[in-house]
Design an enzyme around this catalytic site. Sequence first.
Site, PDB file in Angstrom:
ATOM      1  N   PHE A  92       4.237   0.999   8.846  1.00  0.00           N
ATOM      2  CA  PHE A  92       4.185   1.986   7.769  1.00  0.00           C
ATOM      3  C   PHE A  92       5.157   3.118   8.085  1.00  0.00           C
ATOM      4  O   PHE A  92       5.541   3.335   9.253  1.00  0.00           O
ATOM      5  CB  PHE A  92       2.765   2.522   7.548  1.00  0.00           C
ATOM      6  CG  PHE A  92       2.183   3.269   8.718  1.00  0.00           C
ATOM      7  CD1 PHE A  92       2.407   4.638   8.876  1.00  0.00           C
ATOM      8  CD2 PHE A  92       1.393   2.618   9.661  1.00  0.00           C
ATOM      9  CE1 PHE A  92       1.865   5.332   9.942  1.00  0.00           C
ATOM     10  CE2 PHE A  92       0.856   3.305  10.733  1.00  0.00           C
ATOM     11  CZ  PHE A  92       1.090   4.661  10.872  1.00  0.00           C
TER      12      PHE A  92
ATOM     13  N   HIS B  85      -1.903   4.674  16.519  1.00  0.00           N
ATOM     14  CA  HIS B  85      -0.859   3.768  16.049  1.00  0.00           C
ATOM     15  C   HIS B  85       0.402   4.011  16.872  1.00  0.00           C
ATOM     16  O   HIS B  85       0.748   5.160  17.168  1.00  0.00           O
ATOM     17  CB  HIS B  85      -0.571   3.990  14.560  1.00  0.00           C
ATOM     18  CG  HIS B  85      -1.752   3.717  13.680  1.00  0.00           C
ATOM     19  ND1 HIS B  85      -2.030   2.481  13.150  1.00  0.00           N
ATOM     20  CD2 HIS B  85      -2.746   4.546  13.251  1.00  0.00           C
ATOM     21  CE1 HIS B  85      -3.129   2.551  12.423  1.00  0.00           C
ATOM     22  NE2 HIS B  85      -3.592   3.802  12.474  1.00  0.00           N
TER      23      HIS B  85
ATOM     24  N   GLN C   4       3.017   1.324   3.306  1.00  0.00           N
ATOM     25  CA  GLN C   4       2.787   0.273   4.303  1.00  0.00           C
ATOM     26  C   GLN C   4       3.299  -1.058   3.790  1.00  0.00           C
ATOM     27  O   GLN C   4       3.159  -1.390   2.610  1.00  0.00           O
ATOM     28  CB  GLN C   4       1.286   0.173   4.621  1.00  0.00           C
ATOM     29  CG  GLN C   4       0.929  -0.839   5.695  1.00  0.00           C
ATOM     30  CD  GLN C   4      -0.547  -0.789   6.045  1.00  0.00           C
ATOM     31  OE1 GLN C   4      -1.198   0.225   5.810  1.00  0.00           O
ATOM     32  NE2 GLN C   4      -1.061  -1.868   6.593  1.00  0.00           N
TER      33      GLN C   4
ATOM     34  N   ARG D 291       0.858  -1.192   0.000  1.00  0.00           N
ATOM     35  CA  ARG D 291       0.000   0.000   0.000  1.00  0.00           C
ATOM     36  C   ARG D 291       0.892   1.239   0.000  1.00  0.00           C
ATOM     37  O   ARG D 291       1.788   1.356   0.844  1.00  0.00           O
ATOM     38  CB  ARG D 291      -0.904  -0.009   1.242  1.00  0.00           C
ATOM     39  CG  ARG D 291      -1.907   1.137   1.289  1.00  0.00           C
ATOM     40  CD  ARG D 291      -2.643   1.121   2.604  1.00  0.00           C
ATOM     41  NE  ARG D 291      -3.656   2.149   2.687  1.00  0.00           N
ATOM     42  CZ  ARG D 291      -4.115   2.657   3.835  1.00  0.00           C
ATOM     43  NH1 ARG D 291      -3.648   2.216   4.989  1.00  0.00           N
ATOM     44  NH2 ARG D 291      -5.036   3.575   3.832  1.00  0.00           N
TER      45      ARG D 291
ATOM     46  N   ASN E  12      -2.382  -1.412  12.412  1.00  0.00           N
ATOM     47  CA  ASN E  12      -3.242  -2.304  13.197  1.00  0.00           C
ATOM     48  C   ASN E  12      -4.659  -2.259  12.655  1.00  0.00           C
ATOM     49  O   ASN E  12      -4.989  -1.478  11.765  1.00  0.00           O
ATOM     50  CB  ASN E  12      -3.214  -1.935  14.684  1.00  0.00           C
ATOM     51  CG  ASN E  12      -3.605  -0.496  14.937  1.00  0.00           C
ATOM     52  OD1 ASN E  12      -4.527   0.027  14.325  1.00  0.00           O
ATOM     53  ND2 ASN E  12      -2.891   0.173  15.842  1.00  0.00           N
TER      54      ASN E  12
ATOM     55  N   LEU F 140      -2.954  10.656  13.621  1.00  0.00           N
ATOM     56  CA  LEU F 140      -2.734   9.228  13.878  1.00  0.00           C
ATOM     57  C   LEU F 140      -2.182   8.968  15.279  1.00  0.00           C
ATOM     58  O   LEU F 140      -2.011   7.804  15.654  1.00  0.00           O
ATOM     59  CB  LEU F 140      -1.778   8.645  12.834  1.00  0.00           C
ATOM     60  CG  LEU F 140      -2.253   8.668  11.383  1.00  0.00           C
ATOM     61  CD1 LEU F 140      -1.187   8.067  10.478  1.00  0.00           C
ATOM     62  CD2 LEU F 140      -3.564   7.916  11.222  1.00  0.00           C
TER      63      LEU F 140
ATOM     64  N   PHE G 292       1.123  10.650   2.017  1.00  0.00           N
ATOM     65  CA  PHE G 292       0.523  10.055   3.220  1.00  0.00           C
ATOM     66  C   PHE G 292       1.482   9.007   3.796  1.00  0.00           C
ATOM     67  O   PHE G 292       2.370   9.355   4.573  1.00  0.00           O
ATOM     68  CB  PHE G 292      -0.841   9.454   2.888  1.00  0.00           C
ATOM     69  CG  PHE G 292      -1.572   8.919   4.091  1.00  0.00           C
ATOM     70  CD1 PHE G 292      -1.547   9.602   5.298  1.00  0.00           C
ATOM     71  CD2 PHE G 292      -2.292   7.738   4.024  1.00  0.00           C
ATOM     72  CE1 PHE G 292      -2.216   9.115   6.410  1.00  0.00           C
ATOM     73  CE2 PHE G 292      -2.970   7.252   5.111  1.00  0.00           C
ATOM     74  CZ  PHE G 292      -2.936   7.940   6.309  1.00  0.00           C
TER      75      PHE G 292
END
Length: 557
Positions: A416, A429, A366, A358, A405, A425, A363
């Site tokens: 990531f 995370h 991952q 990903r 997660n 975030l 951004f």
Amino acid sequence: MPGWLLSVFPSRLFPGARERTQQWKELVGVPCPQATHTAQRIRFCCFLVAQSCFRKRGKQFRWPPACRPWGCFFGLVPWWRAESELAGGSYRSRALISTWKFHCPVLFTVFTNSSHIVAIRTTGNVYAHEAVEQLNIKAKNFRDLLTDEPFCRQDIITLQPRPPLPTPSLSPSLGPAGCCRCLPSSCMAQDMPGSLPHVFCFNVSNFFHIKNNMKIIDPDEEKAKQDPSYYLKNTNTETRETLQELYKEFKGDEVLAATMKVPEKAKVDKLNAAHYSTGRVSASFTSTAMVPETTHEAAAIDEDELRYRFVKKKGYVRLHTSLGDLNLELHCDLTPKTCENFIKLCKKQYYDGTVFHRSIRNFVIQGGDPTGTGTGGESCWGKPFRDEFRPNLSHTGRGVLSMANSGPNTNKSQFFITFRSCAYLDKKHTIFGRVVGGFDTLTAMENVESDPKTDRPKEEIRIDSTVVFVDPYEEADAQIAEERRKTRLEAAAPESSPKSSQPPQGSQGPQAYRQGVGKYISPAVTKRVAEEEPSSSAAVPVAKKKPGRGFGDFSSW
């Protein structure tokens, strides 16, 4: 004959001796024994005037039975003419209803000699007593079940009550000549009209197996009794769902065995001893299931928690990717469990050959899933572990290393790296590192185009291998092992040294100076102590302090 009254106004309610003799011969085929029979009520399937049955054995009467709407019951043609002549009028055949099956028009149960039959006076409809009881009496709805005409409780007429059971005995009732008053089984099998119910009444308590409490064990029933649901009669939906879930996850024998075992005492030393006790003394004092304990013991701290106390350094790992190298610094001193999971997976070569599945420009990117789908991966312990949020760690800047997660406390192996600040975030995370080298590689990763629907890079970005440069956990384990070795040496040192308090061999013991109490005390020591103590007469009396009137201090409290 559903829906019509059979015989409500008979001239007499029982047949005579001649009629009974003729009826017996017609039904059974043999002459009736010479016995005096008690009067009985006319059966619902017999004519009113002739008092004979509708059917013979094996064949029907020439004239079928019929009834008037107001309840008179007779043979169809001859009695119709007789009633017509007596009434002085003529009746059409439409007013007569003929049928061969007698049943309840509501429950459709066939009427027998043991049926409880009732009729409604206002309408003349005939029903089984069960239908009227359930639908009219108990429901308090006194309306005819067919015509919906109102009626009252007194309008319910019993045509045939349920026959009572005879006096209890172990054999059928016999007549004077030893003849059974009940009809043969062939008559009952054919449900012949006019037959009495062939009932065998007995006293259960007189049976041999009841008296001697003899019971044959049914294996199927015994097997069913092992299921707890065997004893549950009625349960609601919530209880059934709870029991089904309990049966899936229930491990009764294992839990019982674990509770019956005496728990093994953990080895407590200077390093892992907690400041609180195990609580077994107070628990055994109030519980009868525990072995009594009289000495307090310090509880043992978890081994991982002890190891993490000795971790004071950062960890360093290099990722060799298909686009270049990434140098990572791990915050082992702040998030020890997450960093240990990442370092152990790198040492196991868990990430070798995996791809970044990903990538979203501006951004994150991952990876860490061996399946390459974003749904796989396991931690080094084989189960998810808890989050480790720290207030001084935030998703600020480029190159922040964080755990991916699927919810709180579901960290596994996926991670990531951020391309820009993502402060929203935080506390979602776990941040456990950052990129300290290879930003050109990170930029090359961001420039790879991705599928707009799946965010999967169109060009494969693969992790070829991983290298761990600094592992603080190995140093912590070595330090703990050294501390424990020193503790064991210190504990063994006093035991090896000789005891000086024991008197040498061959001596007779301490010297006695006098007899009685204090015989081992030297007079010289007593004289020296007396000289050192000041006399009581030379002591200067100390003046008492007068209490002040102010608030002062708390010395006098």
